[in-house]
Design a protein around this motif. Sequence first.
Motif, PDB file in Angstrom:
ATOM      1  N   ILE A  88       5.371  -4.101  -8.866  1.00  0.00           N
ATOM      2  CA  ILE A  88       3.986  -3.809  -7.830  1.00  0.00           C
ATOM      3  C   ILE A  88       3.420  -2.801  -8.215  1.00  0.00           C
ATOM      4  CG2 ILE A  88       2.989  -3.923  -6.171  1.00  0.00           C
ATOM      5  CD1 ILE A  88       3.401  -7.058  -6.491  1.00  0.00           C
ATOM      6  N   LEU A  89       1.981  -2.538  -8.894  1.00  0.00           N
ATOM      7  CA  LEU A  89       1.611  -1.132  -9.124  1.00  0.00           C
ATOM      8  C   LEU A  89       1.200  -0.863  -7.269  1.00  0.00           C
ATOM      9  CD1 LEU A  89       0.394   1.013 -10.830  1.00  0.00           C
ATOM     10  CD2 LEU A  89      -1.869   0.095 -10.594  1.00  0.00           C
ATOM     11  N   LEU A  90       1.406   0.147  -7.352  1.00  0.00           N
ATOM     12  CA  LEU A  90       0.788   1.180  -5.378  1.00  0.00           C
ATOM     13  C   LEU A  90      -0.303   1.854  -6.162  1.00  0.00           C
ATOM     14  CD1 LEU A  90       3.939   1.542  -4.069  1.00  0.00           C
ATOM     15  CD2 LEU A  90       2.577  -0.095  -4.082  1.00  0.00           C
ATOM     16  N   PRO A  91      -1.147   1.878  -5.453  1.00  0.00           N
ATOM     17  CA  PRO A  91      -2.303   2.798  -6.195  1.00  0.00           C
ATOM     18  C   PRO A  91      -2.756   3.626  -5.218  1.00  0.00           C
ATOM     19  CG  PRO A  91      -2.831   0.965  -4.008  1.00  0.00           C
ATOM     20  CD  PRO A  91      -0.988   1.086  -4.552  1.00  0.00           C
ATOM     21  N   TYR A  92      -1.318   4.920  -5.727  1.00  0.00           N
ATOM     22  CA  TYR A  92      -1.467   6.413  -5.646  1.00  0.00           C
ATOM     23  C   TYR A  92      -2.128   7.208  -6.455  1.00  0.00           C
ATOM     24  CZ  TYR A  92       1.758  10.991  -4.824  1.00  0.00           C
ATOM     25  OH  TYR A  92       2.458  11.352  -4.490  1.00  0.00           O
ATOM     26  N   SER A 150       1.169  -1.044   0.432  1.00  0.00           N
ATOM     27  CA  SER A 150      -0.097   0.087   0.440  1.00  0.00           C
ATOM     28  C   SER A 150       0.828   1.372  -0.459  1.00  0.00           C
ATOM     29  CB  SER A 150      -1.392  -0.375   1.779  1.00  0.00           C
ATOM     30  OG  SER A 150      -0.091   0.179   2.532  1.00  0.00           O
ATOM     31  N   ILE A 151       0.227   2.197   0.023  1.00  0.00           N
ATOM     32  CA  ILE A 151       1.115   3.500  -0.230  1.00  0.00           C
ATOM     33  C   ILE A 151       0.013   4.407   0.423  1.00  0.00           C
ATOM     34  CG2 ILE A 151       0.120   4.298  -2.420  1.00  0.00           C
ATOM     35  CD1 ILE A 151       2.938   5.774  -2.978  1.00  0.00           C
ATOM     36  N   GLU A 152       0.561   5.389   1.179  1.00  0.00           N
ATOM     37  CA  GLU A 152      -0.431   6.128   1.982  1.00  0.00           C
ATOM     38  C   GLU A 152       0.604   7.639   1.656  1.00  0.00           C
ATOM     39  OE1 GLU A 152      -1.808   7.355   6.101  1.00  0.00           O
ATOM     40  OE2 GLU A 152      -0.645   5.521   5.928  1.00  0.00           O
TER      41      GLU A 152
END
Length: 185
Positions: free
Chosen positions: A68-72, A16-18
């Motif tokens: 891996i794609l990070l949903p940014y 995940s990305i935050e």
Amino acid sequence: MKANKQIGGIIINSASIEILRKIPFTERILEPVANIIEGDGYNQYWVNIFTNIPTPNSLIKIQPDSSILLPYRPPEPENDIASEEKTKKKEIEIVDSVYLKYNGLIGIPTWINSNRGNQRVYCRDFEVLFKAENNIEDFNLVRISFDYSLKNPDYNVEAEAILVRNENIDPRTSRGTVTTVRKEK
């Protein structure tokens, strides 16, 4: 985000990305900062990477291999129908813009284990990939969190640390951040 994707000899179980906060160009950190924690069970590791990434509207779509794609995405807008529609269009444009890549094992000379001098330490090499427009003014401080396990732990070379880099850092002047594994008790 549940990933369960094998890259090289590891399996990324979740990623995940935050976005933590917006950062002006003059206050950005130049190297990513990371920690790695050995999990309670055998063969499980949790990683947190803190780095600066240009704001989503400055990024250009990329499609790297073995990553891996990070949903940014930009923060959610206020409850305004017009801005909701703009955000939906923007998400479609930026959805493929930030990736986590695993490059395998690398041996690097470092003083991280001072009792051995400047000998090589085997690190798992992770890279945060993105491509941005030129002359970026605004960045976001982000936390990328993921956990991974080794595909065949009995046959892998044991890594003592992780190496974390941003794609946009010049490898001739920056080697990234090396972090040893912290064992939870």
